[in-house]
Design an enzyme around this catalytic site. Structure first.
Site, PDB file in Angstrom:
ATOM      1  N   GLY A  32       0.794  -1.224   0.000  1.00 45.91           N
ATOM      2  CA  GLY A  32       0.000   0.000   0.000  1.00 45.91           C
ATOM      3  C   GLY A  32       0.823   1.269   0.000  1.00 45.91           C
ATOM      4  O   GLY A  32       2.027   1.237  -0.265  1.00 45.91           O
ATOM      5  N   HIS A  35       2.426   4.443  -5.092  1.00 51.94           N
ATOM      6  CA  HIS A  35       3.043   5.506  -5.889  1.00 51.94           C
ATOM      7  C   HIS A  35       3.197   5.006  -7.321  1.00 51.94           C
ATOM      8  O   HIS A  35       2.758   3.891  -7.641  1.00 51.94           O
ATOM      9  CB  HIS A  35       4.390   5.926  -5.266  1.00 51.94           C
ATOM     10  N   HIS A  38       4.334   1.365  -8.024  1.00 49.01           N
ATOM     11  CA  HIS A  38       3.280   0.354  -7.934  1.00 49.01           C
ATOM     12  C   HIS A  38       2.370   0.421  -9.167  1.00 49.01           C
ATOM     13  O   HIS A  38       1.983  -0.600  -9.726  1.00 49.01           O
ATOM     14  CB  HIS A  38       2.410   0.598  -6.702  1.00 49.01           C
TER      15      HIS A  38
END
Ligand code: AMP
Length: 281
Positions: A32, A35, A38
């Site tokens: 999680g 940014h 990802h």
């Protein structure tokens, strides 16, 4: 908004349904605080699969007792908003108790590779990573799974796990996404003060310098490491955890740079540990 699934059972059922319809599934495992790094994985997964599942799980077993599990950045609301933009089909967001219920006892470990580089300074870290990734693979049963080269050692170890345990998942690695000034994007960059953020530029700077030295004919790892160390020392308060010059598959150290070579480093700025790497040929 993407569908959020919190239970293992529901995730397994949903995935089973997709599979029965003959749809291909791409999985993007994350912790999680998403940014662009990802998102590059999500975009690639969207391109190559009918269904994309993103998992968000700050996995406690990959953090050491003195590491930043408690303060690791979390922003589920923002993450979900971002993921809905990319039309992700499902977000698997289990609680720690759901993944590791009372009495949990199984581990998956890739020997040797897990003790090198980051594994040397973070004992047990990669055992936590391979265990959670194996669990995610069993729950989601993806055709393809996406990992970033930012965590180069991680994807090497996961590939080895998949090979050694005959897991039928294709591992796809994506290049490091960087800020405009070269700093590798990382959820942990949010820990940096403005001053430390500037100091952190020396990480990528020293890797680029190493690459330049290799390209200009320097072959000695000792010399390259010395040059990188000297450059990094210019950032006051920066502590080098390691600089490794190694084979990108076995992660065995190389004293002479020949063929495809990984130059990887981990540093501390205050309590923040940052990693980066570059592959030279
Ligand atoms: P994390 O949430 O840090 O566990 O990362 C989840 C996935 O995103 C891992 O496969 C990472 O390697 C990948 N990733 C993280 N940062 C970057 C980046 N800057 N560029 C590309 N991939 C990244």
């Amino acid at each position: 908004m993407a569908k959020v699934i919190k239970s293992v059972e529901s995730m397994m059922k949903l995935s089973d349904g997709f599979r029965k319809k003959g749809l291909s599934i791409g999985l993007v495992p994350t912790m999680g605080c998403l940014h662009k790094g990802h998102i590059s994985l999500v975009k690639e997964a969207k391109k190559r699969n009918d269904i994309v599942v993103v998992s968000i799980f700050v996995n406690p077993t990959q953090f050491g007792p003195r590491e930043d599990l408690k303060k690791y950045p979390r922003d589920m609301k923002r993450d979900l908003k971002l993921l809905s933009r990319y039309k992700v089909n499902a977000v698997f967001f289990p609680a720690a108790k759901e993944m590791y219920p009372n009495g949990y006892g199984a581990d998956v470990e890739v020997k040797r590779l897990s003790d090198k580089l980051c594994g040397a300074s973070r004992p047990g870290h990669f055992k936590g990573v391979t265990t959670i990734v194996a669990k995610l693979f069993n729950i989601v049963r993806p055709d393809n799974a996406y990992f970033g080269e930012k965590d180069f050692q991680q994807q090497v170890i996961i590939r080895k796990m998949v090979r050694d345990l005959n897991m039928g998942v294709k591992i796809i690695s994506m290049p490091i996404v960087r800020e405009k000034d070269g700093l590798a994007m990382s959820s942990r960059n949010t820990y940096l003060s403005n001053e430390d953020r500037i100091k952190a530029l020396v990480i990528n700077g020293s890797l680029k310098f190493a690459k330049m030295l290799v390209n200009s004919g320097v072959r000695s790892s000792v010399k390259i490491k010395a040059a990188m160390t000297k450059l990094m020392r210019t950032a006051k308060g920066l502590k080098i955890d390691y600089i490794s010059i190694c084979d990108p598959e076995t992660l065995d150290e190389k004293s002479v740079i020949k063929g495809k070579t990984l130059i990887a480093t981990a540093i501390y700025i205050g309590k923040t540990r940052l990693i980066d790497n570059i592959v030279v040929n």
